[in-house]
Design a protein around this motif. Structure first.
Motif, PDB file in Angstrom:
ATOM      1  N   ILE A 111     109.384 -30.767  77.936  1.00 19.74           N
ATOM      2  CA  ILE A 111     108.736 -31.859  77.203  1.00 19.74           C
ATOM      3  C   ILE A 111     107.976 -31.307  76.006  1.00 19.74           C
ATOM      4  O   ILE A 111     107.931 -31.942  74.938  1.00 19.74           O
ATOM      5  N   VAL A 119     111.421 -39.506  76.929  1.00 21.52           N
ATOM      6  CA  VAL A 119     110.864 -38.895  78.144  1.00 21.52           C
ATOM      7  C   VAL A 119     110.537 -40.031  79.097  1.00 21.52           C
ATOM      8  O   VAL A 119     109.771 -40.938  78.753  1.00 21.52           O
ATOM      9  N   TRP A 143     101.046 -36.198  80.185  1.00 24.33           N
ATOM     10  CA  TRP A 143     102.466 -35.953  79.949  1.00 24.33           C
ATOM     11  C   TRP A 143     102.950 -36.686  78.703  1.00 24.33           C
ATOM     12  O   TRP A 143     103.707 -36.133  77.886  1.00 24.33           O
ATOM     13  N   ALA A 144     102.532 -37.922  78.539  1.00 21.89           N
ATOM     14  CA  ALA A 144     102.946 -38.687  77.367  1.00 21.89           C
ATOM     15  C   ALA A 144     102.414 -38.039  76.090  1.00 21.89           C
ATOM     16  O   ALA A 144     103.132 -37.963  75.077  1.00 21.89           O
ATOM     17  N   ALA A 147     104.440 -35.022  75.078  1.00 20.61           N
ATOM     18  CA  ALA A 147     105.694 -35.395  74.423  1.00 20.61           C
ATOM     19  C   ALA A 147     105.463 -35.822  72.979  1.00 20.61           C
ATOM     20  O   ALA A 147     106.180 -35.409  72.062  1.00 20.61           O
ATOM     21  N   ARG A 148     104.439 -36.633  72.752  1.00 14.90           N
ATOM     22  CA  ARG A 148     104.174 -37.128  71.405  1.00 14.90           C
ATOM     23  C   ARG A 148     103.758 -35.998  70.464  1.00 14.90           C
ATOM     24  O   ARG A 148     104.162 -35.963  69.301  1.00 14.90           O
ATOM     25  N   THR A 154     109.704 -38.771  69.572  1.00  9.74           N
ATOM     26  CA  THR A 154     110.007 -38.954  70.993  1.00  9.74           C
ATOM     27  C   THR A 154     109.371 -40.248  71.494  1.00  9.74           C
ATOM     28  O   THR A 154     108.198 -40.521  71.226  1.00  9.74           O
ATOM     29  N   GLN A 155     110.141 -41.031  72.238  1.00 11.82           N
ATOM     30  CA  GLN A 155     109.613 -42.264  72.825  1.00 11.82           C
ATOM     31  C   GLN A 155     109.357 -42.037  74.316  1.00 11.82           C
ATOM     32  O   GLN A 155     110.123 -41.354  75.002  1.00 11.82           O
ATOM     33  N   ILE A 156     108.266 -42.631  74.803  1.00 11.46           N
ATOM     34  CA  ILE A 156     107.844 -42.475  76.198  1.00 11.46           C
ATOM     35  C   ILE A 156     108.213 -43.733  76.957  1.00 11.46           C
ATOM     36  O   ILE A 156     108.000 -44.846  76.476  1.00 11.46           O
ATOM     37  N   THR A 188      99.218 -46.989  82.931  1.00  6.99           N
ATOM     38  CA  THR A 188      99.485 -46.684  81.525  1.00  6.99           C
ATOM     39  C   THR A 188      98.408 -47.184  80.570  1.00  6.99           C
ATOM     40  O   THR A 188      98.484 -46.907  79.380  1.00  6.99           O
ATOM     41  N   ASP A 191      96.559 -44.560  78.391  1.00  4.65           N
ATOM     42  CA  ASP A 191      97.444 -43.980  77.394  1.00  4.65           C
ATOM     43  C   ASP A 191      97.767 -44.985  76.291  1.00  4.65           C
ATOM     44  O   ASP A 191      97.766 -44.649  75.104  1.00  4.65           O
ATOM     45  N   ALA A 200     103.754 -46.432  75.677  1.00  2.00           N
ATOM     46  CA  ALA A 200     104.943 -46.241  76.502  1.00  2.00           C
ATOM     47  C   ALA A 200     105.674 -47.555  76.716  1.00  2.00           C
ATOM     48  O   ALA A 200     105.055 -48.610  76.887  1.00  2.00           O
TER      49      ALA A 200
END
Length: 319
Positions: A111, A119, A143-144, A147-148, A154-156, A188, A191, A200
């Motif tokens: 990731i 992801v 985790w999100a 990735a960002r 990248t899309q979550i 979520t 986030d 997300a």
């Protein structure tokens, strides 16, 4: 004769008037809406992080449904929380078995590489325990955010799952009641509010499973009669109340396809292989078509899946 308000009623009213601004102050703001997405114009590279409700079959079936060139990797465990994937000192149950596939890749490095278009994260169930004891909201955000920060494109995605068929509160009841307050708000919410422009997206597999189960039990799907027809059985024929069989994995793979690619699953193949290369159990063409229609209806109805308003290009029923 008109009666006077009691003293207690007046006190209660006054208290409510005093506390109302505080209640509004401490109540969480509504989740920011997710941005509308456009269907990807190329095959995706996808990383799946989760546990046995991902398993090897769902990503493997998804790859067979997706455009040629779709690639995927994963890190899985058994009943594994996102915290256990993140913290190196915490054990991941059945790690070696769950990650024996060539598709395995260490989650932190994968990731963090920025090499994935999508992801897909999911949390352990019982979800209430994940939130209370494993800091689910915090680790979803970690985790999100990884990735960002690794790739701005990248899309979550949140993969919503389900609970045991014999849940005391009722399987369908839990699916219906948990989505907004638990999956979206509590898991979520932190986030989404921290990064409202890149919140997300939702893969509503639990909602789809419930809809397919209702249709099956209403006699509307050729080859399916009960919700248990979507779940595995042990060697003695007893039902596994949480893990899917091939038919259930097909339903969930269709759901992933529909959300990730923003395209209707109508007409997609229904005779697929399992991760071990053997033919997967399959419905008739009619039964598969009926499930595909349900999947498409459900995912479009979820505003956090990123679809444009109905009537736009993404709502087309043409495959």
């Amino acid at each position: 004769m008109r009666t006077r308000p009691t003293l207690m009623a007046l006190v209660a009213l006054a208290t409510a008037l005093v506390l109302w601004p505080l209640i509004r102050w401490f109540a969480p703001a509504p989740l920011p809406p997710v941005a509308t997405r456009e269907p990807p114009q190329a095959p995706l590279a996808v990383f799946h992080l989760g546990h046995s409700l991902v398993g090897p079959e769902v990503p493997h079936m998804l790859a067979q449904l997706a455009p040629q060139g779709h690639i995927w990797n994963s890190q899985l465990g058994s009943g594994t929380a996102l915290k256990e994937h993140w913290e190196p000192e915490l054990a991941i149950r059945d790690f070696d078995t769950a990650n024996s596939s060539p598709a395995y890749r260490d989650a932190r490095s994968a990731i963090g590489s920025g090499e994935y278009d999508a992801v897909v994260l999911t949390e352990m169930v019982e979800l209430r325990d994940a939130l209370r004891y494993f800091d689910g909201a915090e680790y979803f955000h970690r985790w999100a955010d990884l990735a960002r920060s690794s790739n701005p494109d990248t899309q979550i995605f949140l993969y919503e799952t389900w609970h045991h068929l014999d849940d005391p509160a009722g399987w369908e009841t839990r699916i219906a009641q948990d989505l907004a307050p638990l999956w979206l708000e509590k898991l979520t919410g932190k986030d989404s509010r921290a990064t409202p422009d890149r919140a997300a997206y939702l893969i509503p597999a639990g909602q789809v499973m419930a809809a397919v189960a209702r249709a099956a039990e209403a006699g509307e799907i050729d080859g399916l009669k009960a919700r248990s027809d979507l779940f595995s059985r042990n060697d003695q024929g007893g039902i596994d109340t949480i893990h899917l069989n091939d038919l259930g994995a097909y339903v969930v793979a269709l759901t992933h396809y529909s959300v990730l690619y923003l395209r209707p699953p109508l007409g997609l193949p229904h005779q697929l292989t399992r991760a071990n290369g053997l033919p997967a159990q399959a419905l008739s063409a009619q039964g598969a078509a009926e499930i595909q229609r349900i999947v498409w209806q459900v995912v479009q109805a979820q505003p956090r899946s990123g679809f444009a308003a109905k009537g736009g290009a993404q709502a087309s029923a043409d495959p």
